[in-house]
Design a protein around this motif. Structure first.
Motif, PDB file in Angstrom:
ATOM      1  N   LEU A 152      72.617  28.160  39.836  1.00  0.00           N
ATOM      2  CA  LEU A 152      73.577  27.148  40.271  1.00  0.00           C
ATOM      3  C   LEU A 152      74.878  27.234  39.479  1.00  0.00           C
ATOM      4  O   LEU A 152      75.975  27.257  40.060  1.00  0.00           O
ATOM      5  CB  LEU A 152      72.970  25.757  40.132  1.00  0.00           C
ATOM      6  CG  LEU A 152      73.884  24.591  40.490  1.00  0.00           C
ATOM      7  CD1 LEU A 152      74.231  24.630  41.968  1.00  0.00           C
ATOM      8  CD2 LEU A 152      73.228  23.274  40.128  1.00  0.00           C
ATOM      9  N   LEU A 153      74.780  27.304  38.155  1.00  0.00           N
ATOM     10  CA  LEU A 153      75.988  27.353  37.323  1.00  0.00           C
ATOM     11  C   LEU A 153      76.751  28.657  37.502  1.00  0.00           C
ATOM     12  O   LEU A 153      77.988  28.665  37.544  1.00  0.00           O
ATOM     13  CB  LEU A 153      75.620  27.136  35.862  1.00  0.00           C
ATOM     14  CG  LEU A 153      75.093  25.743  35.529  1.00  0.00           C
ATOM     15  CD1 LEU A 153      74.589  25.696  34.098  1.00  0.00           C
ATOM     16  CD2 LEU A 153      76.151  24.697  35.765  1.00  0.00           C
TER      17      LEU A 153
ATOM     18  N   ALA B 289      75.772  29.579  31.024  1.00  0.00           N
ATOM     19  CA  ALA B 289      74.815  29.309  32.101  1.00  0.00           C
ATOM     20  C   ALA B 289      73.435  29.851  31.736  1.00  0.00           C
ATOM     21  O   ALA B 289      72.418  29.198  31.978  1.00  0.00           O
ATOM     22  CB  ALA B 289      75.310  29.922  33.405  1.00  0.00           C
TER      23      ALA B 289
ATOM     24  N   THR C  86      66.450  24.820  29.784  1.00  0.00           N
ATOM     25  CA  THR C  86      65.714  24.047  30.779  1.00  0.00           C
ATOM     26  C   THR C  86      64.302  24.605  30.967  1.00  0.00           C
ATOM     27  O   THR C  86      63.364  23.834  31.152  1.00  0.00           O
ATOM     28  CB  THR C  86      66.455  24.011  32.125  1.00  0.00           C
ATOM     29  OG1 THR C  86      66.701  25.336  32.568  1.00  0.00           O
ATOM     30  CG2 THR C  86      67.751  23.253  32.018  1.00  0.00           C
TER      31      THR C  86
ATOM     32  N   THR D  46      65.246  22.822  40.375  1.00  0.00           N
ATOM     33  CA  THR D  46      66.578  23.418  40.423  1.00  0.00           C
ATOM     34  C   THR D  46      66.652  24.610  39.475  1.00  0.00           C
ATOM     35  O   THR D  46      66.221  24.524  38.328  1.00  0.00           O
ATOM     36  CB  THR D  46      67.635  22.379  40.013  1.00  0.00           C
ATOM     37  OG1 THR D  46      67.505  21.250  40.856  1.00  0.00           O
ATOM     38  CG2 THR D  46      69.030  22.945  40.124  1.00  0.00           C
ATOM     39  N   ASP D  47      67.182  25.710  39.956  1.00  0.00           N
ATOM     40  CA  ASP D  47      67.419  26.887  39.118  1.00  0.00           C
ATOM     41  C   ASP D  47      68.841  26.752  38.559  1.00  0.00           C
ATOM     42  O   ASP D  47      69.822  27.098  39.220  1.00  0.00           O
ATOM     43  CB  ASP D  47      67.263  28.162  39.936  1.00  0.00           C
ATOM     44  CG  ASP D  47      67.438  29.408  39.108  1.00  0.00           C
ATOM     45  OD1 ASP D  47      67.569  29.311  37.867  1.00  0.00           O
ATOM     46  OD2 ASP D  47      67.457  30.503  39.701  1.00  0.00           O
ATOM     47  N   TRP D  48      68.945  26.227  37.343  1.00  0.00           N
ATOM     48  CA  TRP D  48      70.246  25.901  36.760  1.00  0.00           C
ATOM     49  C   TRP D  48      71.090  27.142  36.499  1.00  0.00           C
ATOM     50  O   TRP D  48      72.307  27.103  36.642  1.00  0.00           O
ATOM     51  CB  TRP D  48      70.074  25.084  35.490  1.00  0.00           C
ATOM     52  CG  TRP D  48      69.566  23.719  35.787  1.00  0.00           C
ATOM     53  CD1 TRP D  48      68.299  23.266  35.625  1.00  0.00           C
ATOM     54  CD2 TRP D  48      70.312  22.649  36.364  1.00  0.00           C
ATOM     55  NE1 TRP D  48      68.210  21.963  36.053  1.00  0.00           N
ATOM     56  CE2 TRP D  48      69.425  21.556  36.509  1.00  0.00           C
ATOM     57  CE3 TRP D  48      71.628  22.502  36.768  1.00  0.00           C
ATOM     58  CZ2 TRP D  48      69.836  20.341  37.036  1.00  0.00           C
ATOM     59  CZ3 TRP D  48      72.031  21.287  37.287  1.00  0.00           C
ATOM     60  CH2 TRP D  48      71.146  20.230  37.419  1.00  0.00           C
TER      61      TRP D  48
ATOM     62  N   GLY E 196      70.024  27.772  31.184  1.00  0.00           N
ATOM     63  CA  GLY E 196      68.818  28.153  31.913  1.00  0.00           C
ATOM     64  C   GLY E 196      67.624  28.332  30.994  1.00  0.00           C
ATOM     65  O   GLY E 196      66.508  27.904  31.316  1.00  0.00           O
TER      66      GLY E 196
END
Length: 59
Positions: free
Chosen positions: A11-12, A46, A53, A6-8, A50
């Motif tokens: 997404l956020l 965000a 993570t 998942t590319d946080w 990112g």
């Protein structure tokens, strides 16, 4: 089927902009002068998540 991570950040950021859009469509929204700092702070958070993570994935 190969799964990807998942590319946080994306997404956020997407959820932030969708939330702002829904807010303006659903009724009279707050002044744009008030929304600009909210967007900047939201994108900053965000980006920070990112970066965190990515750092934890490399371990």
């Amino acid at each position: 089927m190969r799964r990807h991570r998942t590319d946080w950040l994306s997404l956020l950021a997407g959820l932030l902009f969708v939330g702002v859009g829904v807010r303006y469509v659903s009724g009279p929204g707050p002044a744009p002068e008030a929304m600009i700092p909210i967007l900047i702070i939201g994108l900053g958070l965000a980006g920070f998540i990112g970066v965190l993570t990515k750092a934890f994935r490399k371990r």
